[in-house]
Scaffold this active site. Sequence first.
Site, mmCIF file in Angstrom:
data_model
loop_
_atom_site.group_PDB
_atom_site.id
_atom_site.type_symbol
_atom_site.label_atom_id
_atom_site.label_comp_id
_atom_site.label_asym_id
_atom_site.label_seq_id
_atom_site.Cartn_x
_atom_site.Cartn_y
_atom_site.Cartn_z
ATOM 1 N N SER A 165 0.865 -1.186 0.000
ATOM 2 C CA SER A 165 0.000 0.000 0.000
ATOM 3 C C SER A 165 0.904 1.239 0.000
ATOM 4 O O SER A 165 2.056 1.170 0.456
ATOM 5 C CB SER A 165 -0.850 -0.004 1.270
ATOM 6 O OG SER A 165 -1.483 1.249 1.461
ATOM 7 N N TYR A 217 -0.799 -1.185 10.468
ATOM 8 C CA TYR A 217 -1.089 -1.418 9.046
ATOM 9 C C TYR A 217 0.083 -0.929 8.190
ATOM 10 O O TYR A 217 0.613 -1.684 7.363
ATOM 11 C CB TYR A 217 -2.385 -0.708 8.642
ATOM 12 C CG TYR A 217 -2.762 -0.957 7.204
ATOM 13 C CD1 TYR A 217 -3.396 -2.141 6.831
ATOM 14 C CD2 TYR A 217 -2.458 -0.032 6.201
ATOM 15 C CE1 TYR A 217 -3.728 -2.388 5.501
ATOM 16 C CE2 TYR A 217 -2.778 -0.271 4.873
ATOM 17 C CZ TYR A 217 -3.423 -1.441 4.535
ATOM 18 O OH TYR A 217 -3.740 -1.704 3.215
HETATM 19 N N1 LIG Z 1 -8.788 -0.849 -0.889
HETATM 20 C C1 LIG Z 1 -7.772 -0.034 -0.653
HETATM 21 O O1 LIG Z 1 -7.952 1.217 -0.569
HETATM 22 C C2 LIG Z 1 -6.373 -0.583 -0.517
HETATM 23 C C3 LIG Z 1 -5.302 0.321 -0.612
HETATM 24 C C4 LIG Z 1 -4.002 -0.149 -0.504
HETATM 25 C C5 LIG Z 1 -3.767 -1.485 -0.293
HETATM 26 N N2 LIG Z 1 -4.804 -2.360 -0.193
HETATM 27 C C6 LIG Z 1 -4.482 -3.771 0.033
HETATM 28 O O2 LIG Z 1 -5.036 -4.529 -1.036
HETATM 29 C C7 LIG Z 1 -5.274 -5.876 -0.592
HETATM 30 C C8 LIG Z 1 -6.675 -6.287 -1.003
HETATM 31 O O3 LIG Z 1 -7.599 -5.445 -0.347
HETATM 32 P P1 LIG Z 1 -9.023 -5.046 -0.971
HETATM 33 O O4 LIG Z 1 -9.117 -3.591 -0.889
HETATM 34 O O5 LIG Z 1 -9.226 -5.739 -2.261
HETATM 35 O O6 LIG Z 1 -9.953 -5.671 0.183
HETATM 36 P P2 LIG Z 1 -11.372 -6.415 0.155
HETATM 37 O O7 LIG Z 1 -12.221 -5.909 -0.968
HETATM 38 O O8 LIG Z 1 -11.887 -6.276 1.549
HETATM 39 O O9 LIG Z 1 -11.005 -7.950 -0.135
HETATM 40 C C9 LIG Z 1 -10.238 -8.676 0.786
HETATM 41 C C10 LIG Z 1 -10.076 -10.117 0.302
HETATM 42 O O10 LIG Z 1 -9.189 -10.786 1.206
HETATM 43 C C11 LIG Z 1 -9.835 -11.951 1.752
HETATM 44 N N3 LIG Z 1 -9.350 -12.152 3.127
HETATM 45 C C12 LIG Z 1 -9.467 -11.285 4.162
HETATM 46 N N4 LIG Z 1 -8.955 -11.833 5.274
HETATM 47 C C13 LIG Z 1 -8.481 -13.069 4.930
HETATM 48 C C14 LIG Z 1 -7.852 -14.128 5.650
HETATM 49 N N5 LIG Z 1 -7.644 -14.054 6.966
HETATM 50 N N6 LIG Z 1 -7.515 -15.249 4.971
HETATM 51 C C15 LIG Z 1 -7.754 -15.352 3.636
HETATM 52 N N7 LIG Z 1 -8.352 -14.387 2.908
HETATM 53 C C16 LIG Z 1 -8.718 -13.261 3.552
HETATM 54 C C17 LIG Z 1 -11.338 -11.638 1.636
HETATM 55 O O11 LIG Z 1 -12.159 -12.817 1.569
HETATM 56 P P3 LIG Z 1 -12.764 -13.575 2.882
HETATM 57 O O12 LIG Z 1 -13.359 -12.508 3.758
HETATM 58 O O13 LIG Z 1 -13.748 -14.563 2.354
HETATM 59 O O14 LIG Z 1 -11.588 -14.253 3.509
HETATM 60 C C18 LIG Z 1 -11.370 -10.904 0.301
HETATM 61 O O15 LIG Z 1 -11.343 -11.822 -0.761
HETATM 62 C C19 LIG Z 1 -5.031 -5.873 0.925
HETATM 63 O O16 LIG Z 1 -3.764 -6.428 1.193
HETATM 64 C C20 LIG Z 1 -5.071 -4.381 1.299
HETATM 65 O O17 LIG Z 1 -4.296 -4.115 2.445
HETATM 66 C C21 LIG Z 1 -6.111 -1.935 -0.300
#
Ligand SMILES: NC(=O)c1ccc[n+]([C@@H]2O[C@H](COP(=O)([O-])OP(=O)(O)OC[C@H]3O[C@@H](n4cnc5c(N)ncnc54)[C@H](OP(=O)(O)O)[C@@H]3O)[C@@H](O)[C@H]2O)c1
Length: 265
Positions: free
Chosen positions: A145, A155
Amino acid sequence: MTTSLVTGATAGLGAAFARRLAAGGGAARPGRHSLVLVARDAARLERVARELREEYGAEVEVLPADLATEKGIAAVEARLRDRGRPVDVLVNNAGFGNRGGFLDVPVADEVRMLTLHCEAVLRLTTAALDVMRERRRGYVVNVASVAAFMPRGTYSASKAWVVRFTEGIAQELRGSGVRFTVLCPGFVRTEFHARAGMDASRLPSFAWLDAERVVDAALRDVAVGRTVSVPSLRYKAAVALARHVPPSLYGRVSSRAGRRYDPRG
Ligand SMILES: NC(=O)c1ccc[n+]([C@@H]2O[C@H](COP(=O)([O-])OP(=O)(O)OC[C@H]3O[C@@H](n4cnc5c(N)ncnc54)[C@H](OP(=O)(O)O)[C@@H]3O)[C@@H](O)[C@H]2O)c1
Protein backbone atom coordinates in the site's frame (compact mmCIF):
# COMPACT_ATOMS: atom_id res chain seq x y z
CA MET A 1 -0.72 -24.04 -19.02
CA THR A 2 -0.04 -21.11 -16.69
CA THR A 3 -1.31 -21.52 -13.14
CA SER A 4 -1.87 -18.52 -10.85
CA LEU A 5 -2.68 -18.64 -7.14
CA VAL A 6 -4.42 -15.50 -5.80
CA THR A 7 -5.14 -14.92 -2.12
CA GLY A 8 -8.15 -12.78 -1.20
CA ALA A 9 -9.58 -13.60 -4.63
CA THR A 10 -13.27 -13.09 -3.86
CA ALA A 11 -13.40 -9.28 -3.63
CA GLY A 12 -11.68 -6.04 -4.61
CA LEU A 13 -8.13 -6.23 -5.92
CA GLY A 14 -7.86 -10.02 -5.59
CA ALA A 15 -11.00 -10.60 -7.67
CA ALA A 16 -9.63 -8.15 -10.28
CA PHE A 17 -6.29 -10.06 -10.37
CA ALA A 18 -8.19 -13.33 -10.77
CA ARG A 19 -10.18 -11.98 -13.74
CA ARG A 20 -7.12 -10.54 -15.50
CA LEU A 21 -5.04 -13.67 -14.98
CA ALA A 22 -7.93 -15.93 -16.10
CA ALA A 23 -8.07 -13.84 -19.29
CA GLY A 24 -4.33 -14.33 -19.84
CA GLY A 25 -3.30 -10.81 -18.80
CA GLY A 26 0.07 -9.57 -17.59
CA ALA A 27 3.20 -11.56 -18.16
CA ALA A 28 1.22 -14.80 -18.36
CA ARG A 29 2.14 -16.98 -21.33
CA PRO A 30 -0.26 -17.48 -24.21
CA GLY A 31 -2.37 -20.62 -23.95
CA ARG A 32 -4.66 -21.98 -21.30
CA HIS A 33 -4.89 -20.51 -17.83
CA SER A 34 -5.72 -22.09 -14.55
CA LEU A 35 -6.35 -20.45 -11.23
CA VAL A 36 -6.26 -21.38 -7.56
CA LEU A 37 -8.48 -19.02 -5.57
CA VAL A 38 -7.92 -18.57 -1.83
CA ALA A 39 -10.16 -16.79 0.74
CA ARG A 40 -12.14 -17.80 3.84
CA ASP A 41 -15.70 -17.77 2.49
CA ALA A 42 -16.06 -21.10 0.64
CA ALA A 43 -19.48 -20.37 -0.90
CA ARG A 44 -18.26 -17.05 -2.32
CA LEU A 45 -15.12 -18.74 -3.67
CA GLU A 46 -17.33 -21.23 -5.54
CA ARG A 47 -19.43 -18.38 -7.02
CA VAL A 48 -16.34 -16.52 -8.25
CA ALA A 49 -14.86 -19.76 -9.65
CA ARG A 50 -18.07 -20.49 -11.59
CA GLU A 51 -18.05 -16.98 -13.10
CA LEU A 52 -14.40 -17.31 -14.21
CA ARG A 53 -15.00 -20.73 -15.77
CA GLU A 54 -18.04 -19.45 -17.66
CA GLU A 55 -16.54 -16.14 -18.76
CA TYR A 56 -12.95 -17.13 -19.60
CA GLY A 57 -13.02 -20.93 -19.93
CA ALA A 58 -10.31 -21.04 -17.25
CA GLU A 59 -9.70 -24.08 -15.05
CA VAL A 60 -10.42 -22.90 -11.52
CA GLU A 61 -9.69 -24.61 -8.22
CA VAL A 62 -10.88 -23.21 -4.90
CA LEU A 63 -8.90 -23.46 -1.68
CA PRO A 64 -10.79 -22.08 1.34
CA ALA A 65 -8.27 -21.04 3.98
CA ASP A 66 -7.91 -18.47 6.74
CA LEU A 67 -4.40 -17.10 6.18
CA ALA A 68 -4.31 -15.61 9.65
CA THR A 69 -4.13 -19.17 11.08
CA GLU A 70 -1.46 -21.87 11.10
CA LYS A 71 -3.85 -24.39 9.51
CA GLY A 72 -4.79 -22.02 6.67
CA ILE A 73 -1.20 -21.02 5.88
CA ALA A 74 -0.05 -24.66 5.96
CA ALA A 75 -2.81 -25.72 3.53
CA VAL A 76 -1.80 -23.08 0.96
CA GLU A 77 1.93 -23.81 1.46
CA ALA A 78 1.21 -27.47 0.67
CA ARG A 79 -0.61 -26.52 -2.55
CA LEU A 80 2.29 -24.26 -3.61
CA ARG A 81 4.81 -27.06 -2.98
CA ASP A 82 2.85 -29.57 -5.08
CA ARG A 83 5.34 -30.21 -7.90
CA GLY A 84 2.72 -32.23 -9.83
CA ARG A 85 0.60 -29.06 -10.24
CA PRO A 86 3.15 -26.24 -10.29
CA VAL A 87 2.10 -22.63 -9.66
CA ASP A 88 3.67 -20.03 -12.01
CA VAL A 89 2.18 -16.86 -10.51
CA LEU A 90 1.57 -16.10 -6.82
CA VAL A 91 -0.41 -13.01 -5.83
CA ASN A 92 -0.22 -12.39 -2.07
CA ASN A 93 -3.15 -10.00 -1.85
CA ALA A 94 -5.38 -10.92 1.14
CA GLY A 95 -5.43 -8.17 3.73
CA PHE A 96 -7.59 -6.02 5.95
CA GLY A 97 -7.58 -2.85 8.02
CA ASN A 98 -8.36 -2.36 11.69
CA ARG A 99 -10.70 0.46 12.70
CA GLY A 100 -9.11 3.05 14.92
CA GLY A 101 -5.68 4.21 16.00
CA PHE A 102 -3.07 1.99 17.63
CA LEU A 103 -4.47 2.36 21.17
CA ASP A 104 -8.06 1.64 20.01
CA VAL A 105 -7.30 -1.75 18.47
CA PRO A 106 -7.10 -4.92 20.60
CA VAL A 107 -3.59 -6.34 20.35
CA ALA A 108 -4.99 -9.71 19.18
CA ASP A 109 -6.36 -7.98 16.05
CA GLU A 110 -2.98 -6.36 15.39
CA VAL A 111 -1.29 -9.76 15.72
CA ARG A 112 -3.84 -11.27 13.30
CA MET A 113 -2.95 -8.51 10.83
CA LEU A 114 0.78 -9.22 11.16
CA THR A 115 0.14 -12.93 10.63
CA LEU A 116 -1.86 -12.28 7.44
CA HIS A 117 0.20 -9.40 6.02
CA CYS A 118 3.66 -10.66 7.00
CA GLU A 119 3.87 -14.30 8.14
CA ALA A 120 1.53 -15.61 5.42
CA VAL A 121 3.33 -13.56 2.73
CA LEU A 122 6.74 -14.81 3.92
CA ARG A 123 5.70 -18.47 4.10
CA LEU A 124 3.70 -18.57 0.86
CA THR A 125 6.49 -16.81 -1.06
CA THR A 126 9.04 -19.29 0.33
CA ALA A 127 6.85 -22.26 -0.60
CA ALA A 128 6.22 -20.92 -4.13
CA LEU A 129 9.93 -20.22 -4.64
CA ASP A 130 10.91 -23.83 -3.96
CA VAL A 131 9.11 -24.87 -7.15
CA MET A 132 9.58 -21.68 -9.23
CA ARG A 133 13.36 -21.76 -8.77
CA GLU A 134 13.58 -25.38 -9.89
CA ARG A 135 11.58 -24.52 -13.01
CA ARG A 136 13.40 -21.17 -13.44
CA ARG A 137 10.10 -19.42 -14.15
CA GLY A 138 7.36 -17.53 -12.40
CA TYR A 139 6.57 -14.31 -10.64
CA VAL A 140 5.25 -13.13 -7.29
CA VAL A 141 3.13 -10.01 -6.74
CA ASN A 142 2.88 -8.89 -3.12
CA VAL A 143 0.18 -6.33 -2.40
CA ALA A 144 1.33 -3.58 -0.01
CA SER A 145 0.00 0.00 0.00
CA VAL A 146 1.14 3.63 -0.24
CA ALA A 147 0.60 3.48 3.53
CA ALA A 148 3.94 1.60 3.62
CA PHE A 149 5.69 4.95 3.12
CA MET A 150 3.80 6.74 5.93
CA PRO A 151 3.98 6.23 9.69
CA ARG A 152 0.43 5.09 10.48
CA GLY A 153 0.36 2.27 13.01
CA THR A 154 0.55 -1.46 12.49
CA TYR A 155 -1.09 -1.42 9.05
CA SER A 156 1.61 0.88 7.63
CA ALA A 157 4.35 -1.04 9.42
CA SER A 158 3.13 -4.37 8.06
CA LYS A 159 2.99 -2.99 4.51
CA ALA A 160 6.45 -1.42 4.91
CA TRP A 161 7.70 -4.91 5.72
CA VAL A 162 6.05 -6.22 2.52
CA VAL A 163 7.83 -3.53 0.46
CA ARG A 164 11.29 -4.14 1.99
CA PHE A 165 10.87 -7.93 1.89
CA THR A 166 9.96 -7.85 -1.81
CA GLU A 167 12.75 -5.41 -2.71
CA GLY A 168 15.24 -7.63 -0.89
CA ILE A 169 14.29 -10.91 -2.53
CA ALA A 170 13.98 -9.24 -5.94
CA GLN A 171 17.66 -8.31 -5.66
CA GLU A 172 18.79 -11.59 -4.18
CA LEU A 173 17.01 -13.68 -6.79
CA ARG A 174 17.94 -11.60 -9.84
CA GLY A 175 18.85 -13.98 -12.66
CA SER A 176 16.95 -16.90 -11.10
CA GLY A 177 14.12 -16.72 -13.65
CA VAL A 178 11.68 -15.65 -10.91
CA ARG A 179 10.51 -12.02 -10.71
CA PHE A 180 8.98 -10.00 -7.88
CA THR A 181 6.77 -6.93 -7.80
CA VAL A 182 5.30 -5.16 -4.79
CA LEU A 183 2.08 -3.29 -5.57
CA CYS A 184 1.49 -0.09 -3.57
CA PRO A 185 -1.94 1.34 -4.33
CA GLY A 186 -3.61 4.40 -2.82
CA PHE A 187 -7.32 4.34 -1.98
CA VAL A 188 -9.09 1.73 -4.12
CA ARG A 189 -12.86 1.22 -4.32
CA THR A 190 -13.25 -2.25 -2.80
CA GLU A 191 -14.87 -3.73 0.32
CA PHE A 192 -11.79 -2.86 2.41
CA HIS A 193 -13.06 0.28 4.19
CA ALA A 194 -16.61 -0.97 4.82
CA ARG A 195 -15.27 -4.26 6.23
CA ALA A 196 -13.07 -2.30 8.65
CA GLY A 197 -15.91 0.04 9.57
CA MET A 198 -13.86 3.04 8.38
CA ASP A 199 -15.55 6.18 7.11
CA ALA A 200 -13.95 7.13 3.81
CA SER A 201 -17.05 8.90 2.48
CA ARG A 202 -15.57 12.40 2.69
CA LEU A 203 -12.52 11.57 0.60
CA PRO A 204 -12.48 13.54 -2.65
CA SER A 205 -13.30 11.50 -5.75
CA PHE A 206 -9.80 12.09 -7.23
CA ALA A 207 -8.32 10.10 -4.31
CA TRP A 208 -10.03 6.89 -5.44
CA LEU A 209 -8.60 4.34 -7.84
CA ASP A 210 -10.42 1.64 -9.76
CA ALA A 211 -9.40 -1.95 -8.88
CA GLU A 212 -9.22 -3.15 -12.51
CA ARG A 213 -6.97 -0.23 -13.49
CA VAL A 214 -4.71 -0.81 -10.49
CA VAL A 215 -4.31 -4.44 -11.48
CA ASP A 216 -3.62 -3.53 -15.13
CA ALA A 217 -0.91 -1.11 -13.98
CA ALA A 218 0.60 -3.76 -11.69
CA LEU A 219 0.69 -6.38 -14.45
CA ARG A 220 2.32 -3.88 -16.83
CA ASP A 221 4.99 -3.27 -14.19
CA VAL A 222 5.46 -7.03 -13.78
CA ALA A 223 5.91 -7.33 -17.55
CA VAL A 224 8.68 -4.70 -17.64
CA GLY A 225 10.36 -6.10 -14.50
CA ARG A 226 9.62 -3.13 -12.19
CA THR A 227 9.94 -4.12 -8.52
CA VAL A 228 7.87 -1.34 -6.88
CA SER A 229 4.58 -0.60 -8.61
CA VAL A 230 2.70 2.56 -7.61
CA PRO A 231 -0.30 2.99 -9.92
CA SER A 232 -1.36 6.52 -10.98
CA LEU A 233 0.68 9.71 -11.22
CA ARG A 234 -0.92 11.27 -8.15
CA TYR A 235 0.13 8.41 -5.90
CA LYS A 236 3.60 8.22 -7.48
CA ALA A 237 3.98 11.88 -6.49
CA ALA A 238 2.58 11.19 -2.99
CA VAL A 239 5.06 8.34 -2.44
CA ALA A 240 7.99 10.41 -3.73
CA LEU A 241 7.02 13.16 -1.27
CA ALA A 242 6.33 10.78 1.64
CA ARG A 243 9.81 9.23 1.28
CA HIS A 244 11.28 12.66 2.16
CA VAL A 245 8.83 13.98 4.77
CA PRO A 246 10.01 13.57 8.40
CA PRO A 247 7.48 11.61 10.55
CA SER A 248 6.84 14.65 12.82
CA LEU A 249 5.77 16.83 9.87
CA TYR A 250 3.78 13.94 8.45
CA GLY A 251 1.83 13.76 11.74
CA ARG A 252 0.75 17.42 11.42
CA VAL A 253 -0.26 17.06 7.75
CA SER A 254 -2.12 13.79 8.29
CA SER A 255 -4.10 15.08 11.27
CA ARG A 256 -5.47 17.83 8.96
CA ALA A 257 -6.22 15.24 6.25
CA GLY A 258 -7.82 13.08 8.97
CA ARG A 259 -10.76 15.46 8.96
CA ARG A 260 -11.58 14.01 5.55
CA TYR A 261 -10.51 10.40 6.18
CA ASP A 262 -11.20 8.93 9.58
CA PRO A 263 -9.97 5.35 10.13
CA ARG A 264 -11.91 5.46 13.41
CA GLY A 265 -15.12 5.20 11.36
N1 LIG B 1 -8.79 -0.85 -0.89
C1 LIG B 1 -7.77 -0.03 -0.65
O1 LIG B 1 -7.95 1.22 -0.57
C2 LIG B 1 -6.37 -0.58 -0.52
C3 LIG B 1 -5.30 0.32 -0.61
C4 LIG B 1 -4.00 -0.15 -0.50
C5 LIG B 1 -3.77 -1.49 -0.29
N2 LIG B 1 -4.80 -2.36 -0.19
C6 LIG B 1 -4.48 -3.77 0.03
O2 LIG B 1 -5.04 -4.53 -1.04
C7 LIG B 1 -5.27 -5.88 -0.59
C8 LIG B 1 -6.67 -6.29 -1.00
O3 LIG B 1 -7.60 -5.45 -0.35
P1 LIG B 1 -9.02 -5.05 -0.97
O4 LIG B 1 -9.12 -3.59 -0.89
O5 LIG B 1 -9.23 -5.74 -2.26
O6 LIG B 1 -9.95 -5.67 0.18
P2 LIG B 1 -11.37 -6.42 0.15
O7 LIG B 1 -12.22 -5.91 -0.97
O8 LIG B 1 -11.89 -6.28 1.55
O9 LIG B 1 -11.00 -7.95 -0.13
C9 LIG B 1 -10.24 -8.68 0.79
C10 LIG B 1 -10.08 -10.12 0.30
O10 LIG B 1 -9.19 -10.79 1.21
C11 LIG B 1 -9.83 -11.95 1.75
N3 LIG B 1 -9.35 -12.15 3.13
C12 LIG B 1 -9.47 -11.29 4.16
N4 LIG B 1 -8.96 -11.83 5.27
C13 LIG B 1 -8.48 -13.07 4.93
C14 LIG B 1 -7.85 -14.13 5.65
N5 LIG B 1 -7.64 -14.05 6.97
N6 LIG B 1 -7.52 -15.25 4.97
C15 LIG B 1 -7.75 -15.35 3.64
N7 LIG B 1 -8.35 -14.39 2.91
C16 LIG B 1 -8.72 -13.26 3.55
C17 LIG B 1 -11.34 -11.64 1.64
O11 LIG B 1 -12.16 -12.82 1.57
P3 LIG B 1 -12.76 -13.58 2.88
O12 LIG B 1 -13.36 -12.51 3.76
O13 LIG B 1 -13.75 -14.56 2.35
O14 LIG B 1 -11.59 -14.25 3.51
C18 LIG B 1 -11.37 -10.90 0.30
O15 LIG B 1 -11.34 -11.82 -0.76
C19 LIG B 1 -5.03 -5.87 0.93
O16 LIG B 1 -3.76 -6.43 1.19
C20 LIG B 1 -5.07 -4.38 1.30
O17 LIG B 1 -4.30 -4.12 2.45
C21 LIG B 1 -6.11 -1.93 -0.30
